[in-house]
Design an enzyme around this catalytic site. Structure first.
Site, PDB file in Angstrom:
ATOM      1  N   ASP A  13       0.858  -1.177   0.000  1.00 37.51           N
ATOM      2  CA  ASP A  13       0.000   0.000   0.000  1.00 37.51           C
ATOM      3  C   ASP A  13       0.902   1.236   0.000  1.00 37.51           C
ATOM      4  O   ASP A  13       2.089   1.155   0.356  1.00 37.51           O
ATOM      5  CB  ASP A  13      -0.876  -0.031   1.259  1.00 37.51           C
ATOM      6  CG  ASP A  13      -1.689   1.224   1.438  1.00 37.51           C
ATOM      7  OD1 ASP A  13      -2.393   1.616   0.496  1.00 37.51           O
ATOM      8  OD2 ASP A  13      -1.604   1.833   2.518  1.00 37.51           O
ATOM      9  N   ASP A  15      -0.390   5.118   0.772  1.00 37.41           N
ATOM     10  CA  ASP A  15      -0.733   6.106   1.791  1.00 37.41           C
ATOM     11  C   ASP A  15      -0.641   5.515   3.190  1.00 37.41           C
ATOM     12  O   ASP A  15      -1.254   4.496   3.497  1.00 37.41           O
ATOM     13  CB  ASP A  15      -2.145   6.645   1.558  1.00 37.41           C
ATOM     14  CG  ASP A  15      -2.205   7.615   0.388  1.00 37.41           C
ATOM     15  OD1 ASP A  15      -1.144   8.151   0.017  1.00 37.41           O
ATOM     16  OD2 ASP A  15      -3.306   7.845  -0.141  1.00 37.41           O
TER      17      ASP A  15
END
Length: 277
Positions: A13, A15
């Site tokens: 991922d 963010d």
């Protein structure tokens, strides 16, 4: 394009895992390049558009041949020209070919319009510059990149009741196979999400040699499909809800991004010297 020798693959991922709240990679950018030097392929798996991902790659200095991503929560896999087995097309603006893993937003446009119009909500893909900033919380230029969506719609409203209505309505449509409620938005797509996208990516010639070591990382419950596919799985943990995490085998990183990703690579380096990995 021939696949180079590969130590493993890292599905991550972005963010609050690799990049901080301001969208900057900081020290994690240097570690990203170090992971490439160690022979790992790094594959962002994110709700971001490919245009946002390319901006991040440019800021880090990721070489063109190492630019692989699963954009818009698994709507499409992007890679260098000649790297994908059956590409859907070539995006000349970003210099990458891509394979669609679901239907584009254009194919469900009328349905998305009807959902947004239920209570005066705003579609990010059709937002003006001011609305895009409001929805994403990003600076104007980055918000414009975020609005360039092709496979994942983000519907925003100030009203939580409105978002709940959109969510419940969207779940009734069989063609909307990806529906997620976030605190301020509802994310909707006609694809199968991050986990299935990882499964598809591991079948690509570019990543198949890397499948002997699969490292995964995420920071929220929306990243569970990423985390659960890792042989070495990392949970970036700071007061998140992990009640839906089924797979019990993971390592907790008690730091926020970008320091979290630095710790991830240090752990990978240590574990890669052990027979278990």
């Amino acid at each position: 394009m021939e696949a180079r020798p590969c130590s493993g693959v890292i599905f991550t991922d972005l963010d609050n895992t690799l990049v901080g709240p301001g969208g900057e990679a900081g020290e994690a950018g240097e570690v990203y390049l170090e992971a490439l030097d160690l022979g790992y392929r790094v594959v962002p798996v994110t709700s971001k558009s490919i245009y946002e991902i390319v901006e991040l790659w440019d800021s880090i200095g990721v070489p063109p041949g190492e630019r692989i991503a699963l954009a818009e929560s698994g709507g499409a896999i992007y890679g260098p020209r000649g790297s994908l087995a059956r590409p859907t097309g070539f995006n000349s603006e970003v210099g990458l070919e891509y394979t669609a893993l679901g239907k584009p937003l254009a194919s469900i446009d009328a349905l998305l319009d009807s959902l947004a119009e239920t209570c005066g909500a705003v579609r990010l893909s059709k937002a003006d510059a001011t609305e895009a900033q409001l929805i994403t919380g990003l600076p104007r230029e980055r918000a414009a990149l975020a609005a360039r969506r092709e496979y994942l719609e983000v519907i925003w409203s100030r009203s939580q009741e409105c978002l709940d209505t959109i969510l419940s309505t969207a779940l009734r449509y069989r063609e909307l196979t990806y529906v997620h409620r976030a605190p301020r938005t509802v994310q909707i797509a006609a694809h199968r999400g991050k986990g299935m996208a990882i499964d598809a990516a591991l079948q690509e010639p570019l990543l198949r040699p890397c499948a002997k070591v699969v490292v995964t990382a995420g920071d929220s419950s929306h990243d569970i499909p990423i985390i659960e596919r890792g042989m070495l799985a990392f949970r970036v943990d700071y007061n998140r809800d992990w009640s839906r995490l089924v797979k019990p085998i993971y390592m907790v990183i008690p730091y926020e991004a970008p320091k979290a990703w630095t710790m991830l690579i240090e752990t990978v380096k240590t574990r890669s010297n052990t027979p278990s990995l």
